[in-house]
Design a protein around this motif. Sequence first.
Motif, PDB file in Angstrom:
ATOM      1  N   LEU A  18      39.187  34.075  38.344  1.00 27.28           N
ATOM      2  CA  LEU A  18      38.304  35.254  38.619  1.00 27.28           C
ATOM      3  C   LEU A  18      38.696  36.425  37.447  1.00 27.28           C
ATOM      4  O   LEU A  18      37.707  37.210  37.092  1.00 27.28           O
ATOM      5  N   VAL A  19      39.810  36.734  37.117  1.00 26.31           N
ATOM      6  CA  VAL A  19      40.187  37.793  36.160  1.00 26.31           C
ATOM      7  C   VAL A  19      39.569  37.464  34.984  1.00 26.31           C
ATOM      8  O   VAL A  19      39.137  38.361  34.240  1.00 26.31           O
ATOM      9  N   GLN A  20      39.578  36.110  34.654  1.00 29.02           N
ATOM     10  CA  GLN A  20      39.031  35.761  33.162  1.00 29.02           C
ATOM     11  C   GLN A  20      37.415  35.823  33.231  1.00 29.02           C
ATOM     12  O   GLN A  20      36.833  36.413  32.116  1.00 29.02           O
ATOM     13  N   LEU A  21      36.990  35.713  34.301  1.00 28.15           N
ATOM     14  CA  LEU A  21      35.505  35.962  34.245  1.00 28.15           C
ATOM     15  C   LEU A  21      35.031  37.487  34.430  1.00 28.15           C
ATOM     16  O   LEU A  21      33.998  37.904  33.798  1.00 28.15           O
ATOM     17  N   LEU A  73      42.838  43.343  43.584  1.00 27.51           N
ATOM     18  CA  LEU A  73      43.742  43.167  42.474  1.00 27.51           C
ATOM     19  C   LEU A  73      44.068  44.310  41.414  1.00 27.51           C
ATOM     20  O   LEU A  73      45.175  44.631  41.266  1.00 27.51           O
ATOM     21  N   LYS A  74      42.911  45.307  41.424  1.00 32.18           N
ATOM     22  CA  LYS A  74      43.236  46.495  40.896  1.00 32.18           C
ATOM     23  C   LYS A  74      44.073  47.445  41.580  1.00 32.18           C
ATOM     24  O   LYS A  74      45.301  48.038  40.814  1.00 32.18           O
ATOM     25  N   LYS A  75      43.964  47.489  42.847  1.00 35.42           N
ATOM     26  CA  LYS A  75      44.903  48.377  43.442  1.00 35.42           C
ATOM     27  C   LYS A  75      46.360  47.602  43.261  1.00 35.42           C
ATOM     28  O   LYS A  75      47.385  48.469  43.102  1.00 35.42           O
ATOM     29  N   ALA A  76      46.681  46.493  43.398  1.00 37.80           N
ATOM     30  CA  ALA A  76      47.908  45.937  43.259  1.00 37.80           C
ATOM     31  C   ALA A  76      48.698  46.054  41.858  1.00 37.80           C
ATOM     32  O   ALA A  76      49.624  46.457  41.748  1.00 37.80           O
ATOM     33  N   ALA A  77      47.673  46.030  40.983  1.00 38.88           N
ATOM     34  CA  ALA A  77      48.101  46.240  39.421  1.00 38.88           C
ATOM     35  C   ALA A  77      48.482  47.647  39.294  1.00 38.88           C
ATOM     36  O   ALA A  77      49.623  48.142  38.672  1.00 38.88           O
ATOM     37  N   ARG A  78      47.737  48.676  39.828  1.00 39.95           N
ATOM     38  CA  ARG A  78      48.081  50.026  39.790  1.00 39.95           C
ATOM     39  C   ARG A  78      49.342  50.595  40.333  1.00 39.95           C
ATOM     40  O   ARG A  78      50.018  51.096  40.028  1.00 39.95           O
ATOM     41  N   LYS A  79      49.507  49.673  41.496  1.00 46.70           N
ATOM     42  CA  LYS A  79      50.587  50.035  42.261  1.00 46.70           C
ATOM     43  C   LYS A  79      51.901  49.568  41.762  1.00 46.70           C
ATOM     44  O   LYS A  79      52.935  50.195  41.703  1.00 46.70           O
ATOM     45  N   GLU A 102      51.724  37.064  35.797  1.00 43.95           N
ATOM     46  CA  GLU A 102      50.823  37.018  34.816  1.00 43.95           C
ATOM     47  C   GLU A 102      49.418  37.451  35.285  1.00 43.95           C
ATOM     48  O   GLU A 102      48.637  38.147  34.654  1.00 43.95           O
ATOM     49  N   VAL A 103      49.095  37.308  36.500  1.00 43.91           N
ATOM     50  CA  VAL A 103      47.658  37.780  37.263  1.00 43.91           C
ATOM     51  C   VAL A 103      47.571  39.249  37.124  1.00 43.91           C
ATOM     52  O   VAL A 103      46.741  39.796  36.361  1.00 43.91           O
ATOM     53  N   LEU A 104      48.720  40.014  37.583  1.00 48.74           N
ATOM     54  CA  LEU A 104      48.708  41.483  37.632  1.00 48.74           C
ATOM     55  C   LEU A 104      48.958  42.147  36.293  1.00 48.74           C
ATOM     56  O   LEU A 104      48.458  43.180  35.890  1.00 48.74           O
ATOM     57  N   ASP A 105      49.588  41.260  35.381  1.00 50.72           N
ATOM     58  CA  ASP A 105      49.706  41.779  34.033  1.00 50.72           C
ATOM     59  C   ASP A 105      48.497  41.877  33.293  1.00 50.72           C
ATOM     60  O   ASP A 105      48.203  42.839  32.565  1.00 50.72           O
ATOM     61  N   LYS A 106      47.796  40.740  33.513  1.00 53.58           N
ATOM     62  CA  LYS A 106      46.328  40.763  32.726  1.00 53.58           C
ATOM     63  C   LYS A 106      45.518  41.619  33.275  1.00 53.58           C
ATOM     64  O   LYS A 106      44.701  42.350  32.677  1.00 53.58           O
ATOM     65  N   VAL A 107      45.460  41.906  34.732  1.00 54.82           N
ATOM     66  CA  VAL A 107      44.597  42.878  35.343  1.00 54.82           C
ATOM     67  C   VAL A 107      44.869  44.371  34.907  1.00 54.82           C
ATOM     68  O   VAL A 107      43.982  45.208  34.372  1.00 54.82           O
ATOM     69  N   ALA A 108      46.210  44.551  34.761  1.00 56.14           N
ATOM     70  CA  ALA A 108      46.725  45.891  34.262  1.00 56.14           C
ATOM     71  C   ALA A 108      46.220  46.080  32.722  1.00 56.14           C
ATOM     72  O   ALA A 108      45.931  46.991  32.457  1.00 56.14           O
ATOM     73  N   SER A 109      46.327  45.042  31.962  1.00 59.42           N
ATOM     74  CA  SER A 109      45.787  45.238  30.732  1.00 59.42           C
ATOM     75  C   SER A 109      44.319  45.493  30.510  1.00 59.42           C
ATOM     76  O   SER A 109      43.676  46.192  29.759  1.00 59.42           O
ATOM     77  N   CYS A 115      45.755  52.282  34.601  1.00 62.81           N
ATOM     78  CA  CYS A 115      46.844  51.623  35.036  1.00 62.81           C
ATOM     79  C   CYS A 115      48.237  52.185  34.700  1.00 62.81           C
ATOM     80  O   CYS A 115      48.978  52.513  35.347  1.00 62.81           O
ATOM     81  N   THR A 116      48.196  52.223  33.529  1.00 66.13           N
ATOM     82  CA  THR A 116      49.348  52.659  32.793  1.00 66.13           C
ATOM     83  C   THR A 116      49.731  54.104  32.424  1.00 66.13           C
ATOM     84  O   THR A 116      50.690  54.707  32.380  1.00 66.13           O
ATOM     85  N   GLY A 117      48.498  54.805  32.657  1.00 68.53           N
ATOM     86  CA  GLY A 117      48.568  56.384  32.781  1.00 68.53           C
ATOM     87  C   GLY A 117      48.352  56.730  31.206  1.00 68.53           C
ATOM     88  O   GLY A 117      48.503  56.080  30.161  1.00 68.53           O
ATOM     89  N   PHE A 118      48.323  58.271  31.021  1.00 71.03           N
ATOM     90  CA  PHE A 118      47.998  58.635  29.807  1.00 71.03           C
ATOM     91  C   PHE A 118      49.373  59.030  29.221  1.00 71.03           C
ATOM     92  O   PHE A 118      50.195  59.614  30.002  1.00 71.03           O
ATOM     93  N   SER A 119      49.648  59.123  27.889  1.00 66.11           N
ATOM     94  CA  SER A 119      50.839  59.576  27.429  1.00 66.11           C
ATOM     95  C   SER A 119      50.484  60.896  26.696  1.00 66.11           C
ATOM     96  O   SER A 119      49.576  61.128  26.055  1.00 66.11           O
ATOM     97  N   VAL A 120      51.396  61.665  26.885  1.00 62.88           N
ATOM     98  CA  VAL A 120      51.134  63.157  26.345  1.00 62.88           C
ATOM     99  C   VAL A 120      52.174  63.622  25.187  1.00 62.88           C
ATOM    100  O   VAL A 120      53.452  63.420  25.809  1.00 62.88           O
ATOM    101  N   GLU A 121      51.747  63.784  24.075  1.00 60.44           N
ATOM    102  CA  GLU A 121      52.641  63.638  23.143  1.00 60.44           C
ATOM    103  C   GLU A 121      53.607  65.073  23.087  1.00 60.44           C
ATOM    104  O   GLU A 121      54.721  64.997  22.800  1.00 60.44           O
TER     105      GLU A 121
END
Length: 158
Positions: A18-21, A73-79, A102-109, A115-121
């Motif tokens: 599903l994630v690949q599709l 899956l998106k909710k779980a990856a963000r959490k 690996e599934v949640l890591d792929k969704v996060a990517s 998911c990862t948030g923004f970095s503020v320099e």
Amino acid sequence: MNPSSKAAPMTKDETMLLVQLVAASAFINNKTTNATNNKLKDQAWQTLAVDFNSSVSSYQRTPAQLRLKWDNLKKAARKRCANMRISRNKTGGGNDYFPPDEVLDKVASLLGNTCTGFSVEFGGDATIPNVPLVMAEIENVEPSGNKGWKRKSVRPAL
């Protein structure tokens, strides 16, 4: 099968398929929500369901079931990303262990910054480098009546 019965949970392989599709689809991850794009998204989910069901020999899934699984899956990856970020920022460096998934890591990517948030320099507690503190600047200030403090005209030597 009657409509009130539940489907069997997705296996890890089905979830990864599903994630690949979803990753291969151009319309599903489109954030634009107007009538045209929503119709294209619905068509993309229909096509994705056909592709998914042709690849899986177990239970046939509807587009609504696949869409719900993707949202979960998106909710779980963000959490998971939020918990990892909180753990990293703990005092002492955070010694919590998060087993690889690996599934949640792929969704996060696929989600990227959502998911990862923004970095503020230069945000937060950042300091300006290479600016010396000159005591003369502090000493060359005098009271100016009831308006507060005023800087003397003397310029400190650097």
